[in-house]
Design an enzyme around this catalytic site. Structure first.
Site, short mmCIF file in Angstrom:
data_model
loop_
_atom_site.label_atom_id
_atom_site.label_comp_id
_atom_site.label_asym_id
_atom_site.label_seq_id
_atom_site.Cartn_x
_atom_site.Cartn_y
_atom_site.Cartn_z
N ASP A 22 11.19 97.38 52.62
CA ASP A 22 12.11 97.61 51.51
C ASP A 22 13.13 98.69 51.89
O ASP A 22 12.83 99.60 52.67
CB ASP A 22 11.29 98.06 50.28
CG ASP A 22 12.13 98.16 49.02
OD1 ASP A 22 12.65 97.13 48.59
OD2 ASP A 22 12.26 99.28 48.50
N HIS A 50 17.96 102.97 54.26
CA HIS A 50 17.81 104.34 53.76
C HIS A 50 16.77 105.13 54.56
O HIS A 50 16.35 106.21 54.11
CB HIS A 50 17.46 104.30 52.28
CG HIS A 50 18.49 103.62 51.43
ND1 HIS A 50 19.75 104.13 51.26
CD2 HIS A 50 18.46 102.45 50.76
CE1 HIS A 50 20.45 103.31 50.49
NE2 HIS A 50 19.68 102.28 50.18
N GLU A 52 14.92 94.46 54.24
CA GLU A 52 16.02 94.40 53.28
C GLU A 52 17.07 95.43 53.65
O GLU A 52 16.85 96.63 53.55
CB GLU A 52 15.49 94.69 51.87
CG GLU A 52 16.58 94.75 50.83
CD GLU A 52 16.26 95.70 49.68
OE1 GLU A 52 16.67 95.39 48.56
OE2 GLU A 52 15.62 96.75 49.91
N ASN A 91 10.99 104.61 52.32
CA ASN A 91 12.15 105.38 51.86
C ASN A 91 11.77 106.37 50.76
O ASN A 91 12.31 107.47 50.70
CB ASN A 91 13.23 104.43 51.35
CG ASN A 91 14.35 105.15 50.65
OD1 ASN A 91 14.87 106.13 51.14
ND2 ASN A 91 14.73 104.67 49.47
#
Length: 883
Positions: free
Chosen positions: A321, A325, A366, A172
């Site tokens: 992670d 996004h 996540e 991201n």
């Protein structure tokens, strides 16, 4: 038990049964073996923040000039010395094997930004990228973590012990621009002689260096990532948007993952690679040919760089992670390329441990606030997602938890979650409740994550004005809770040896003590595994084990090491001190008939109860519900696994008895279960939520999700308006539910904030923006008077402040200035509502003049919870930081 379908494998079975699980009370406890059965559906992933775990090579501790203590004397956000060599040392000592770990998730080992950014909302510490979330160069090891060969040794050692390795990866965003990197790689525009040796002066914070950076000069910033690569909202770069895919999360530059065309090589990397070349002890060999302009899009670079780690070392999986996004098609692309890279590593390293493993590359991720529900991420590369809801679940209602999880997870081969009790991004679980929480976690269906130190009661650390920093404290090697560690080891090893715990079907066998079975059959792996577990037991306990273990079967309690023989469908053990009995087969598989029902009797409230019948080692199975006793020739025939409904039309308070028979030749087994009709519980009328509207909000709305029972909730846009009930309070009743996660919102605000999970509530409650109350709190705020005794070197001209969670940790907030009294004491009266939890420190107007211990060391935040009525808080400052 673990049995293999082919009789030729009996010798291997005997080895597994009799040597793999030695009692933890014995000094001969076995390390995990790489030949043991494995499935990601039974993952026990140990998440370790490498820098905070163990220092195996102190010579790399200050790489790139990173200090262990920042210029203001804080170690909250610095590198502490943990490294890959330290992980390898703990592998060699057997630490992870004794925990039953079958996968280790390590924070990103690739090169991070070299310098600091301001830490916390108050800028009270220098924040370095010790956690691995501020990437600079994906093709190189971070020198604080170790060398390429140290990384290779770690992965090889893990594989040799049957442990998979999972890397934390971020697509991201890269890291922030830091003074050190600006200086070293010649980008950005620094003013007034600003350089990487800067530190806050009096009245400044660690955020203050931004005052001397010109972020508007597009020519100066062209040497960083470039506007084709990231959104950053500075000169020459597009600004971040308002959607999950385009926002600049926490102000970090946002990779433009939607871009599919060549944007050239990022200038900062071109500069960096020109300086250092493509071959040294830290450059990943499989990535060396990727350190040039490849004519591909930015995210295509990222995917190739990350896949190079898999090809080079045999990495088994990624923890992704901030998954929401990034465009989802990119995750599918990453999964495919990483899987190809893993197969290449296996082909290139045929003699290494792990080369003959058949499982595909694994990805978990996540997605903030995700619970136990399937969504489109599972169709775009993910095998699992992190389960945020487990941490706040009722971990004392094990049957409610386990049956719910097993029914959702283990009935869908394409769905799994990774549950945890503690996290680096949320909170540490109550350190006084880790025995029960460990039992619930380690016996939970689906994949689980142990956060480093949950097994040892690692305490919360120094945190400053960032509440999550304390969750990342140093591993407590010198103060381990030995009893807790032993408990986690016993449960963890049992889970490791029995894939049925995470992957199997769940059945409750008894309620007192709570007893359940897990059974798992994987024909492709040749595994048929069954266990019985009891919790809440004490003293000599006859545990129901039928039909999992037939009479005459030798079984063992893996918690204490005791063995016994099943008789009358029960196995009798003396429970260990924690009340957990872990039953596995300790001898050859019985050929005696066995029969049982699930549920095993009890009360029911509907018009009839569905019962599943099970039988083994039998040729004739029959049941009755009319009071007669079934035989080989009487009663209704059934096949193992059949479900029947009994008790339809039964009056409340009346009972029906189910009798079972299973036979083969002259051998037989019988069982009897009584079911009683009970009153139907009242339907939930709803869950009423009250909210104290902030003064700058319009009429609040209530968004809710993850309800019990499950109901269709509103969309974000259609969240219902709450009703004004006077005195600034608003209410809404969520129909027909008993619990839910809630988020309060209006057109421009939301609480909790963006990307934060909703607040879990299971009974009527009043929320004032800070705390929940079970009844409406008193309207009047409470008077809290701070009386502060200061050091003798505090002069009459000094101003003293309370920097706290009430004022966003402002060290010089005029509204929190204390008044000097004639006796030299300083006082301040505040009026927060009762129940408010205040964290605070005393300052003289800046973090450079904050209070410290008498020896000048940092102190933890002071805390106080507001009661009712007038109250006084006395505090004594031992020393000021600058005096």
């Amino acid at each position: 038990m673990i049995t293999y379908r082919k009789w030729a494998a009996w010798l291997l079975l005997a080895c597994l049964l009799f040597t793999t699980v030695a009692p933890m009370g014995s000094s001969t406890a076995q390390a995990a073996s790489p030949s043991d059965p494995f499935t990601w559906d039974n993952a026990n992933v140990y998440f370790v923040m490498t820098d905070r775990f163990y220092d195996g090579n102190s010579s790399n501790n200050n790489s790139y000039g990173r200090p262990t203590t920042d210029a203001s004397g804080s170690q909250i956000g610095t590198f502490h010395g943990g490294d890959i060599k330290g992980l390898t040392k703990k592998l060699q000592e057997g630490y992870f094997s004794k925990l039953g770990t079958n996968a280790i998730w390590i924070t990103a080992p690739y090169e991070q930004v070299h310098g600091f950014v301001g830490g916390g909302s108050g800028g009270d510490f220098a924040h370095y990228a010790y956690h691995g979330y501020y990437a600079l160069d994906y093709t190189s090891m971070d020198k604080n973590m170790g060398t390429v060969e140290e990384m290779r040794e770690f992965v090889d050692q893990a594989h040799a012990k049957g442990i998979r390795v999972v890397l934390d990866v971020v697509m991201n965003h890269p890291g922030y621009s830091t003074l050190k990197d600006m200086e070293e790689y010649n980008f950005g525009k620094r003013l007034n002689g600003l350089n990487s040796s800067w530190k806050p002066a009096s009245g400044q914070t660690w955020h203050s260096y931004h005052d001397n950076i010109d972020y508007t000069d597009s020519q100066a910033w062209a040497g960083w990532w470039s506007g084709g690569w990231v959104r950053a909202g500075i000169g020459g770069y597009p600004a971040g948007g308002n959607s999950d895919l385009t926002l600049t999360l926490s102000g970090l530059p946002d990779f433009r993952t939607e871009v599919t065309t060549n944007q050239g090589l990022a200038p900062v990397l071109q500069t960096k690679w020109n300086k250092e070349g493509n071959s040294n002890a830290w450059v990943i060999p499989a990535a060396s040919s990727l350190r040039k302009d490849l004519g591909i899009s930015p995210t295509d670079y990222n995917i190739r760089w990350l896949s190079a780690w898999v090809e080079e070392f045999g990495i088994d999986g990624f923890r992704v992670d901030t998954a929401k996004h990034v465009d989802q098609f990119r995750w599918k692309q990453l999964k495919n390329e990483a899987n190809t890279a893993l197969q290449k590593w296996r082909q290139n390293n045929p003699t290494k441990a792990g080369a003959n493993w058949k499982d595909s590359f694994w990805m978990t991720g996540e997605v903030w606030g995700q619970g136990v529900s399937r969504n489109s991420y599972y169709d775009n590369g993910f095998d699992s997602l992190i389960n945020f809801s487990f941490q706040d679940s009722n971990l004392t209602d094990l049957e409610g938890l386990f049956s719910n999880y097993a029914s959702k997870i283990n009935t869908d081969p394409g769905f799994n979650v990774l549950s945890y009790i503690s996290s680096h991004d949320t909170k540490l679980y109550d350190r006084n409740a880790l025995f029960q929480a460990g039992t619930a976690l380690l016996l939970a269906p689906g994949g689980i994550q142990t956060y480093y130190g949950d097994e040892s009661a690692r305490p919360f650390g120094a945190t400053g004005s960032d509440a999550q920093q304390g969750t990342r404290s140093d591993m407590n090697w010198s103060s381990t809770n030995a009893d807790l560690l032993a408990h986690w080891q016993k449960l963890g090893q049992f889970r490791y040896n029995h894939p049925s715990i995470g992957a199997g079907a769940h059945n409750q066998l008894a309620s007192a003590p709570y007893t359940f079975s897990r059974t798992y059959n994987n024909a492709a792996k040749g595994i048929n595994d069954s266990v019985v577990i009891a919790t809440g037991a004490s003293g000599s306990t006859a545990v129901t084990v039928s039909p999992v273990f037939a009479d005459g079967t030798s079984v063992r309690d893996a918690y204490t090491g005791a063995t016994t023989v099943v008789s009358g469908g029960k196995a009798t053990f003396t429970a260990g001190s924690r009340g957990v009995i872990l039953i596995e087969q300790a001898g050859p598989v019985s050929t005696e008939p066995a029969v049982s029902a699930s549920p095993a009797g009890g009360s029911f409230t509907t018009d009839g109860v569905k019962v599943t019948l099970s039988a083994s080692n039998s040729t004739v199975n029959r049941y009755t519900v009319n009071g007669t006793t079934p035989t080989a020739s009487t009663g209704t025939a059934f096949a193992s696994g059949d479900a029947i409904t009994i008790g339809s039309g039964l009056a409340v308070g009346k009972s029906v008895t189910l009798k079972l028979f299973a036979g083969s030749g002259d051998k037989s087994a019988t069982a009897s279960y009584t079911f009683t009709r009970a009153e139907q519980p009242a339907e939930p009328t709803g869950l009423t939520i009250h909210f104290k509207k902030p003064a700058d909000w319009s009429t609040p709305q209530l968004y809710y999700y993850e309800t019990t029972p499950v109901v269709t909730g509103p969309s974000w846009a259609s969240a219902p308006a709450m009703t004004d009930e006077g005195d600034g309070w608003y209410r809404y009743t969520i129909p027909a539910v008993t619990s839910a996660r809630v988020i309060f919102k209006d057109a421009t605000h939301q609480l909790p904030g963006a990307s934060q999970p909703g607040l879990l509530r299971s009974k009527e409650g009043w929320y004032d923006g800070t705390a929940w109350y079970d009844q409406k709190p008193a309207a009047a705020a409470q008077q809290v008077t701070f009386k502060v005794t200061v050091p003798s070197n505090t002069t009459a001209s000094d101003t003293v402040y309370v920097a706290s969670s009430l004022n966003n940790w402002n060290p010089a907030d005029a509204s929190s200035q204390l008044t000097r009294q004639s006796d030299g004491m300083y006082t301040l009266t505040l009026t927060p509502p009762p129940g408010t939890a205040i964290s605070y420190k005393l300052t003289r107007g800046s973090w450079n003049s904050v209070e410290t211990a008498a020896n000048g060391a940092d102190i933890t935040n002071r805390t106080y919870t507001v009661a009712t009525g007038s109250q006084t808080v006395n505090a004594t400052v031992a020393r000021w930081k600058d005096r």
